[in-house]
Design an enzyme around this catalytic site. Structure first.
Site, short mmCIF file in Angstrom:
data_model
loop_
_atom_site.label_atom_id
_atom_site.label_comp_id
_atom_site.label_asym_id
_atom_site.label_seq_id
_atom_site.Cartn_x
_atom_site.Cartn_y
_atom_site.Cartn_z
CE LYS A 226 42.81 47.93 38.67
NZ LYS A 226 43.83 48.13 37.66
CD GLU A 232 49.93 39.79 50.44
OE1 GLU A 232 48.81 39.80 49.87
OE2 GLU A 232 50.98 39.48 49.86
N GLY A 286 47.38 49.94 39.43
CA GLY A 286 47.67 50.24 40.83
C GLY A 286 48.83 51.22 40.99
NE ARG A 287 53.11 49.07 36.70
CZ ARG A 287 52.37 48.01 36.38
NH1 ARG A 287 51.65 47.39 37.33
NH2 ARG A 287 52.30 47.56 35.15
O1 F6P Z 1 51.74 43.43 43.86
C1 F6P Z 1 50.90 43.11 42.81
C2 F6P Z 1 49.73 43.98 42.75
O2 F6P Z 1 48.85 43.39 41.85
C3 F6P Z 1 50.04 45.41 42.35
O3 F6P Z 1 50.07 45.58 41.00
C4 F6P Z 1 48.96 46.15 43.05
O4 F6P Z 1 49.28 47.49 43.14
C5 F6P Z 1 48.93 45.44 44.36
O5 F6P Z 1 49.11 44.08 44.02
C6 F6P Z 1 47.72 45.64 45.21
O6 F6P Z 1 46.56 45.17 44.60
P1 F6P Z 1 45.13 45.62 45.12
O7 F6P Z 1 45.06 47.08 45.05
O8 F6P Z 1 44.16 44.93 44.22
O9 F6P Z 1 44.99 45.13 46.55
#
Ligand code: F6P
Length: 563
Positions: A226, A232, A286-287
Site C-alpha cells: 500500500k 521488508e 491493508g487487512r
Molecule cells: O504490519 C503493519 C502494516 O502497516 C499492515 O497494516 C499492512 O497491511 C502491512 O504493514 C503492509 O503495509 P504495506 O502494504 O504498506 O507494505
C-alpha cells in the site's frame, strides 16, 4: 482533529463521543448484562439444551449461503436480547450505515473505511469528497482482469518470450495474508500450469525458498505494498530485481515486475512502469484489501470470473449485514458473542478452527484482521478504555489441532470460545475422508458443549481411580459455521462475515477498528537499528539490553567473530 465531534456526528445518538465513550461500562445496558452474567454463569449447556427443545432452531441464522449455529453458546434468549440492546445503544446500525455511505469512520486517520466499495456492483454509487469511488474500483478491476487474462493465456510473456509459469507476490501483512490465504483456499479453482508463491518475511531463507528452481524468464513479480515504503517488502523487491536483472539484464524489469500500491511516486522510483501499476486507495485498510488490486495474484491464479464470484460472496454478506434484522444478522450476532465472552466471561482468547485444510491460513488471516483492528487501548475520544477490547485470536485447522491443543479446551482451566468452520462438499473426491473430517467437527462441538460426566464414565465401567482424570466438564462454547462447498463465493462471504463481526465489536467498544498506530513504533525503531547494525563505528545508544544484543549480533555476524 477533534475526534469527539467526528465520532458524535457519525454515531448519531450513540454515546460514542467525548467523555461518554469511556462510560461504556456505566450504561444501563452494560450493567444489565453484568447482572445477567452473574445470574446465568452457572447454567450449563447440557441444562440449557434439556430445557429448550427448540434451542437449535432459535439460535441459528443463515445468510449469504452460510449457516451459523450459535446454539452451543452460554446464552439464553435474554442474553441475546440484552446484547442486541447494547448494540442498538452503541449505534452499530448507524455506524454501519455511515461506513457504507463512505463517511470518515476511520477517525484517527481521517478516512472512510470503504472496503465494501471494492465489491459494490457496477453502477452503484458511493462518494468520497464528492467523487464516486465505485467507478474507479471497476476501472481497476477491468485492468486487472485484462492483465490476468494475458498472463493466463500466455499473451503476456517474459522478456525472452517465454510464458509466465510462476507469479511471486512480494508483500507483507495485509499485502500478503489475504492473497496467500485465498490462493490456498481456492487451489482447486486455480490454473495448474501457473503457480503462485509468496515472499513476505525478510528472512533470506524465504526469498531463497520461493525462487528455488525457478527460471527468471518464466517468473513474474507482483510488488504489493500500500505504501511502497515497508522495509521488508522493499528489501525483498530489490533482491528480486537483482535476481531477475542478473539473469536477464535490466531491460527485463518491464516484463517481469508489476506493482500494486497507492503510491505511484515510489513505484516509479523503484523502476516499475506506471502502466504496470494497479492502484488502490487510502480508504482501503491493508487487512481489508483482498478484494482490491492486492488480490491480483489470486485473480491470476483463479481467473477474473472466479474473482468476481468471490466479490459477489463478499457483497452477499455485505447485503445481509445491511438488511437482516439484528436478531438474525450473522455478523452482528457473532460480534456480540465475542463481546459477551471477552467482557463478561473475561475470556482472553478465541480459537479459529477450520475443518478444511484449504483454509489452513485462515487463522493467520483472521489474527491480523481482528487483532490489528481491535487491539486498541483508547476510545474514539482518545481516552483510555476501562474495559477489555479485542481478544487474542489464534488457531489451526481442526483435526490436526485435535491431536495437539484441544486437550486444553476440554480439560484445561481456561475458557476458549471456538469457531468451527466446515463445508458439506469437498473437491478432493474422497468422500470417506470428507465425512470423517466433518464427523470430527460435529463431535468436537458436541464434546466441548456437553463433555463427559463421572456418572457416564462409571456406567461405562471406567475404574473409579481413573474417573477424575477422564471427566470432561463440557460447557465450552462454540460457534459452528457451515457452507455448502468452499468456493470463491463462499470464501468471500466468510471473510465479510468476520470483517463485519470485527466492526460490530469495535463499535460496541467505541474504538477505531481501522487504524494500526501500534505497529508503527517497531517500524521506526527497526529503521534506526538498521543503520546501527551496518556500521561498527556507529554509536549505539539504547537501553542496556538492546545495546548488549546489538553488540553480540555484531560480534557473531561476521564469520571470523570480528565486530
Ligand atoms: O504490519 C503493519 C502494516 O502497516 C499492515 O497494516 C499492512 O497491511 C502491512 O504493514 C503492509 O503495509 P504495506 O502494504 O504498506 O507494505
Amino acid at each position: 482533529m477533534d475526534h469527539s465531534s467526528e465520532a458524535s456526528s457519525h454515531a448519531g445518538q450513540s454515546p460514542l463521543s467525548g467523555d461518554e465513550s469511556s462510560k461504556l461500562t456505566d450504561l444501563p445496558q452494560w450493567r444489565a448484562l453484568e447482572a445477567h452474567y452473574q445470574a446465568i454463569k452457572g447454567l450449563t449447556l447440557r441444562g440449557l439444551f434439556d430445557s429448550d427443545p427448540g434451542r437449535a432452531a432459535r439460535f441459528t441464522a443463515r445468510g449469504a449461503g452460510l449457516f451459523f449455529d450459535y446454539s452451543k453458546n452460554r446464552i439464553t434468549p435474554e442474553t441475546m436480547r440484552l446484547l442486541l440492546d447494547l448494540a442498538r445503544v452503541r449505534g452499530v446500525e448507524k455506524r454501519r450505515d455511515a461506513m457504507f455511505r463512505g463517511e470518515r469512520i476511520n477517525d484517527t486517520e481521517g478516512r472512510p473505511a470503504l472496503h465494501v466499495a471494492l465489491r459494490a456492483k457496477k453502477g452503484h454509487k458511493i462518494e468520497v469528497d464528492g467523487r464516486d469511488v465505485v467507478s474507479s474500483v471497476h476501472e481497476v478491476l477491468e485492468r486487472m482482469a485484462a492483465f490476468a487474462d494475458r498472463v493466463r493465456s500466455g499473451t503476456w510473456t517474459g522478456f525472452t518470450g517465454k510464458r509466465i509459469r510462476t507469479v511471486i507476490n512480494i508483500g507483507i501483512g495485509g499485502s500478503y495474508l489475504g492473497p496467500e490465504m485465498a490462493y490456498q483456499a481456492l487451489r482447486s479453482f486455480a490454473d495448474p500450469l501457473l503457480s503462485v508463491r509468496f515472499i513476505a518475511n525478510v528472512d533470506g531463507e524465504e526469498f531463497r525458498a520461493a525462487t528455488d528452481g525457478l527460471d527468471p524468464a518464466e517468473t513474474l513479480f507482483i510488488i504489493c505494498s500500500k505504501t511502497f515504503t515497508t522495509q521488508e517488502t522493499m528489501v525483498n523487491a530489490r533482491t528480486a530485481r537483482q535476481w531477475c536483472v542478473g539473469a536477464l539484464g535490466s531491460d527485463a524489469v518491464a516484463s517481469h515486475f508489476v506493482a500494486v500500491s497507492t503510491n505511484g511516486a515510489e513505484v516509479a522510483r523503484f523502476g516499475i512502469d506506471p502502466d504496470h501499476m494497479f492502484v488502490f486507495w487510502d480508504w482501503v485498510g491493508g487487512r481489508y484489501s483482498l478484494g482490491s488490486a492486492v488480490g491480483l495474484s489470486t485473480m491470476i491464479a483463479i481467473g477474473s470470473e472466479h474473482f468476481s464470484e468471490m466479490l459477489a460472496g463478499f457483497r452477499a454478506m455485505d447485503e445481509h449485514f445491511c438488511q437482516a434484522p439484528p436478531e438474525s444478522n450473522m455478523p452482528m450476532l457473532m460480534g456480540l458473542l465475542t463481546v459477551w465472552y471477552n467482557n463478561f466471561f473475561r475470556a482472553e482468547t478465541q480459537a479459529i478452527l477450520p475443518y478444511s485444510k484449504a483454509l489452513a491460513r485462515l487463522p493467520a488471516y483472521l489474527e491480523q484482521l481482528q487483532m490489528e483492528s481491535n487491539g486498541k487501548h483508547v476510545t474514539l475520544a482518545g481516552r483510555p478504555v476501562t474495559y477489555q477490547t479485542g481478544p487474542i485470536i489464534w488457531g489451526e485447522p481442526g483435526v490436526d489441532a485435535q491431536h495437539s491443543f484441544y486437550q486444553l479446551f476440554h480439560q484445561g482451566t481456561k475458557l476458549v470460545p471456538c469457531d468451527l468452520i466446515g463445508f458439506c462438499r469437498s473437491d478432493a473426491k474422497l468422500p470417506v475422508h470428507h465425512d470423517l473430517l466433518m464427523v470430527n467437527l460435529f463431535a468436537q462441538a458436541e464434546a466441548l458443549a456437553f463433555g463427559q460426566s463421572a456418572a457416564t464414565l462409571a456406567e461405562e465401567g471406567v475404574p473409579p481411580v481413573q474417573i477424575p482424570f477422564r471427566v470432561c466438564d463440557g460447557n465450552r462454547p462454540s460457534n459452528v459455521i457451515l457452507g455448502e462447498r468452499l468456493t470463491p463465493c463462499s470464501l468471500g462471504a466468510l471473510i465479510a462475515l468476520y470483517e463485519h463481526s470485527v466492526f460490530t465489536q469495535g463499535v460496541v467498544w467505541g474504538i477505531d477498528s481501522f487504524d494500526q498506530w501500534g505497529v508503527e513504533l517497531g517500524k521506526v525503531l527497526a529503521r534506526r537499528i538498521s543503520a546501527e547494525i551496518q556500521d561498527a563505528d556507529t554509536v549505539v545508544s539504547h537501553d542496556s539490553s538492546t545495546q548488549a544484543l546489538i553488540a553480540q549480533y555484531r560480534l557473531w555476524r561476521s564469520p571470523k567473530g570480528e565486530a
